[in-house]
Design an enzyme around this catalytic site. Structure first.
Site, PDB file in Angstrom:
ATOM      1  N   LYS A  88      19.014  14.695  83.880  1.00  0.00           N
ATOM      2  CA  LYS A  88      17.724  14.047  84.097  1.00  0.00           C
ATOM      3  C   LYS A  88      17.728  12.719  83.359  1.00  0.00           C
ATOM      4  CE  LYS A  88      15.090  17.756  85.888  1.00  0.00           C
ATOM      5  NZ  LYS A  88      16.069  18.927  86.279  1.00  0.00           N
TER       6      LYS A  88
HETATM    7  C1  PLP Z   1      16.569  19.220  87.578  1.00  0.00           C
HETATM    8  C2  PLP Z   1      17.886  19.865  87.504  1.00  0.00           C
HETATM    9  C3  PLP Z   1      18.853  20.298  88.652  1.00  0.00           C
HETATM   10  C4  PLP Z   1      17.845  19.913  89.941  1.00  0.00           C
HETATM   11  O1  PLP Z   1      17.593  18.843  90.330  1.00  0.00           O
HETATM   12  P1  PLP Z   1      16.852  18.402  91.484  1.00  0.00           P
HETATM   13  O2  PLP Z   1      16.689  16.942  91.386  1.00  0.00           O
HETATM   14  O3  PLP Z   1      15.461  18.880  90.963  1.00  0.00           O
HETATM   15  O4  PLP Z   1      17.252  18.857  92.781  1.00  0.00           O
HETATM   16  C5  PLP Z   1      19.880  20.939  88.557  1.00  0.00           C
HETATM   17  N1  PLP Z   1      20.333  21.193  87.437  1.00  0.00           N
HETATM   18  C6  PLP Z   1      19.772  21.019  86.274  1.00  0.00           C
HETATM   19  C7  PLP Z   1      20.533  21.116  84.984  1.00  0.00           C
HETATM   20  C8  PLP Z   1      18.476  20.113  86.263  1.00  0.00           C
HETATM   21  O5  PLP Z   1      18.123  19.912  85.219  1.00  0.00           O
END
Ligand code: PLP
Length: 536
Positions: free
Chosen positions: A121
């Site tokens: 993120k």
């Molecule tokens: C947020 C997240 C995801 C999922 O991503 P999306 O964009 O919501 O599909 C997968 N793995 C981790 C570690 C995350 O923080």
């Protein structure tokens, strides 16, 4: 300077058109409840494969963003500066390095966790934080006191979003951030990451309750007219279009990393596999593919919260499968898995894909305005059924269109554990790009989310021999100690302390700042905290 269709935005539910990038970034969600999408998907420019081949991550980010943001909105030099500052906080010069996990199977792992909070993120939220600041500085030029535009960012987190948002916004002028987490229910490392940030504009709220309670409070505040009159509220969850945009870069960047590597055979197909929750990460890949990136297919990897996988198998998008086994949690609720960042009931960004599918299948020969309106109406109907009836079904043609680009795999908790263990004992990739991903044996240590992706990749490889796979790794293993320990304790050469990056050592004993929100106080208690900390 003329603005192209892909630099203007509309709402997936049909009520807003012709919006600027700044509008959609600051608003987050459309007034009709829809999500913002560009009015057209741009194509990669002629000769991109030769011209961009040796571009850095930052240079690629600039080229891609220029397709979606008019230079009349953000002049090129400013955009370059925002991008460069956003990725200067990453630990790898590649920003998102590609590691060969299994050469014999051509399985490559895209490490997306080299940002400040060790989860993917950061790629989007470092950028979004700088973007917010850029817009605020511009709006507030020469203004003082009450005239200044103050942004109040409010979000709920079960762990990763909160820390990435806090690190993206800490110390930013005219922006305050309030992050609600359920007390004692986020991992100790995640809690420490959030609450040890002491910048005065960062406020951590520890709520006595569940993640859903936190989310309900946030929703109530966004829905409150009084609150919206007093504050400019902004969202940082993955419905913010700027997050999707920022994530497109690593699909193009890793494609180049792969085809430039000596192991790549010219012309072989490439697939991307993406651990998915809210469908934000993989949606960025879908955009990249529509723009002309030669990805043969994108594979959605879900955990046991499998609404996406069920849709791709049946064309029904429903909160719960018709039959639930007795051991499952109650119907219609989220199951707590070993990959908590993917524990969702519905995937918010899926609505964006639905709009494009509806536009393609139900557009007919009408003029563009009518086609767009019809797509918006169809999406509105589907989402209304989801809300009132718990689900909806699409026509076979819509499902077929979805399958042209995407397929899916569901991975259980036990398969996740097996994958972490198998990878550790069989994959010894070359020298590490990031610390803490190898045991003393040299075996690679996956976090549980990335393991869901690798398990799905292995299945895709079995069905498609000779295809190259890029499996997205979304978090560093040290963030999810519980699952990693479950899989690896007792394995030769594994000691959890070896996984711990230097940034995490001693983190839990650092000074913290956190505001407690007792049980049963409701969102008014949060409102008071916002009032006390933001001058308007
Ligand atoms: C947020 C997240 C995801 C999922 O991503 P999306 O964009 O919501 O599909 C997968 N793995 C981790 C570690 C995350 O923080």
């Amino acid at each position: 300077m003329s603005v192209t269709d892909s630099q203007r935005y509309l709402s997936t539910r049909g009520s807003s058109y012709g919006l600027s990038f700044e509008d959609v970034v600051l608003k987050g969600l459309a007034p009709d409840g829809g999500l913002f999408i560009p009015e057209a998907i741009p194509q990669l420019p002629e000769g991109w494969e030769t011209k961009w081949r040796n571009y850095s991550f930052q240079e690629l980010a600039f080229e891609i963003m220029a397709l979606y943001v008019s230079p009349s909105e953000i002049p090129p030099e400013d955009m370059k500066d925002i991008i460069n500052r956003s990725y200067s906080t990453f630990r790898s010069p590649d920003i998102t390095p590609l590691v060969t996990l299994d050469e014999s199977k051509q399985l490559h792992l895209l490490e997306l966790f080299c940002g400040p909070t060790f989860a993917f993120k950061d790629v989007a939220l470092q950028f979004l934080g700088n973007l917010f600041e850029y817009f605020l500085v511009r709006r507030n030029k020469g203004k003082t006191g009450k005239d200044r535009h103050q942004l109040v960012v409010i979000g709920a987190t079960s762990g990763d979003t909160g820390s990435a948002a806090i690190y993206g916004l800490r110390g930013k002028q005219d922006a305050s951030v309030f992050i609600l987490h359920p007390k004692g229910k986020v991992s100790p490392i995640q809690e420490a990451q959030m609450t040890t940030v002491l910048d005065p504009n960062v406020h951590n709220l520890s709520v006595e309750g569940s993640f859903d309670d936190c989310q309900d409070m946030v929703k109530a505040m966004f829905g409150d007219p009084e609150m919206n009159k007093v504050y400019h509220l902004a969202a940082v969850n993955s419905i913010n279009w700027a997050r999707i945009l920022a994530q497109m870069t690593y699909y193009v960047h890793s494609y180049f990393s792969l085809i430039k590597s000596p192991t790549y055979t010219q012309g072989k197909p490439v697939r991307f596999v993406v651990p998915s929750g809210n469908f934000g990460d993989i949606l960025a890949g879908w955009f990249a593919k529509q723009m002309g990136l030669p990805a043969e297919r994108l594979v959605i990897a879900t955990n046991e919260n499998d609404i996406l996988d069920r849709f791709w198998r049946t064309g029904h998008y429903t909160k719960k499968a018709p039959q639930t086994d007795a051991t499952d949690t109650q119907p219609g609720s989220v199951k707590a898995t070993l990959s908590p960042a993917m524990d969702i009931l519905v995937s918010s960004n899926f609505e964006r894909l639905l709009w494009f599918l509806a536009f393609k299948i139900h557009g007919g020969d009408d003029d563009i305005t009518k086609k767009r309106q019809r797509a918006g109406d169809i999406v509105w109907g589907w989402l209304d059924d989801l809300k009132s009836k718990g689900g909806f079904s699409v026509e076979p043609a819509v499902l077929e269109a979805a399958k042209q680009d995407l397929e899916s795999e569901r991975v259980s908790d036990s398969q996740t554990i097996d994958t972490i263990r198998d990878t550790y004992s069989t994959c010894y990739p070359p020298a590490p790009a990031s610390s803490g991903t190898r045991g003393r044996s040299g075996g690679y240590i996956l976090d549980p989310h990335s393991a869901v992706g690798v398990a799905a990749s292995r299945r895709s490889i079995d069905r498609n021999p000779g295809t190259y796979h890029i499996s997205l790794s979304t978090a560093h293993p040290a963030k999810f100690a519980h699952a990693v320990d479950l899989a690896l304790s007792g394995q030769e050469g594994y000691h959890f302390d070896d996984v711990l990056p230097p940034e995490f050592v001693g983190l839990e004993s650092k000074e913290r700042r956190v505001i407690e929100v007792p049980a049963g106080e409701g969102w008014n208690a949060v409102r008071k905290i916002v009032d006390a900390n933001v001058a308007v």
